[in-house]
Design a protein around this motif. Structure first.
Motif: not given
Length: 132
Positions: A1-29
């Motif tokens: 069940m975790r894998v299915i939830l993670n895949i749905i999460w990745l498509v709907l929100s995870g990838f975009w929030m990941f990019l936001a955190y990476m952008l914040a990290g790059v700016i903070l570097c």
């Protein structure tokens, strides 16, 4: 069940929030003094990419330094990332199927506001529930 939830999460929100955190990290570097916050941003970004099956625990060694660092984090990037989690959580809760994903997004708000002094561990990991 975790894998299915993670895949749905990745498509709907995870990838975009990941990019936001990476952008914040790059700016903070860019300024050298904020690199510890950038590392925290990268760490949380990976957690935001695939959150199901992991949990947040307090570090036993966290102290005043973590608190001061978290105050600075909120000012630099934390508030914007928390707003992103709140908005995606509300959007996901519109449908019945998205409610578990919305709740997961809301659970990421505290760590997006105060990442220092926290560890991300596997739910089944030995550090998730330390013996006292």
């Amino acid at each position: 069940m975790r894998v299915i939830l993670n895949i749905i999460w990745l498509v709907l929100s995870g990838f975009w929030m990941f990019l936001a955190y990476m952008l914040a990290g790059v700016i903070l570097c860019i300024p050298i003094i904020t690199i510890p916050w950038a590392i925290a941003s990268f760490r949380i970004g990976v957690y935001a990419l695939w959150p199901f099956g992991k949990t947040i625990v307090d570090k036993p060694t966290a102290g005043v330094g973590s608190f001061i660092g978290n105050v600075i984090w909120v000012i630099l990037a934390g508030i914007w990332l928390a707003i992103g989690h709140i908005l995606t959580g509300v959007a996901m809760c519109i449908t019945i199927i998205g409610i578990p994903l919305g709740i997961a997004s809301f659970k990421l708000v505290p760590i997006s506001l105060m990442p220092l002094g926290k560890d991300i561990v596997d739910v089944g990991g030995s550090r998730a529930f330390p013996a006292r």
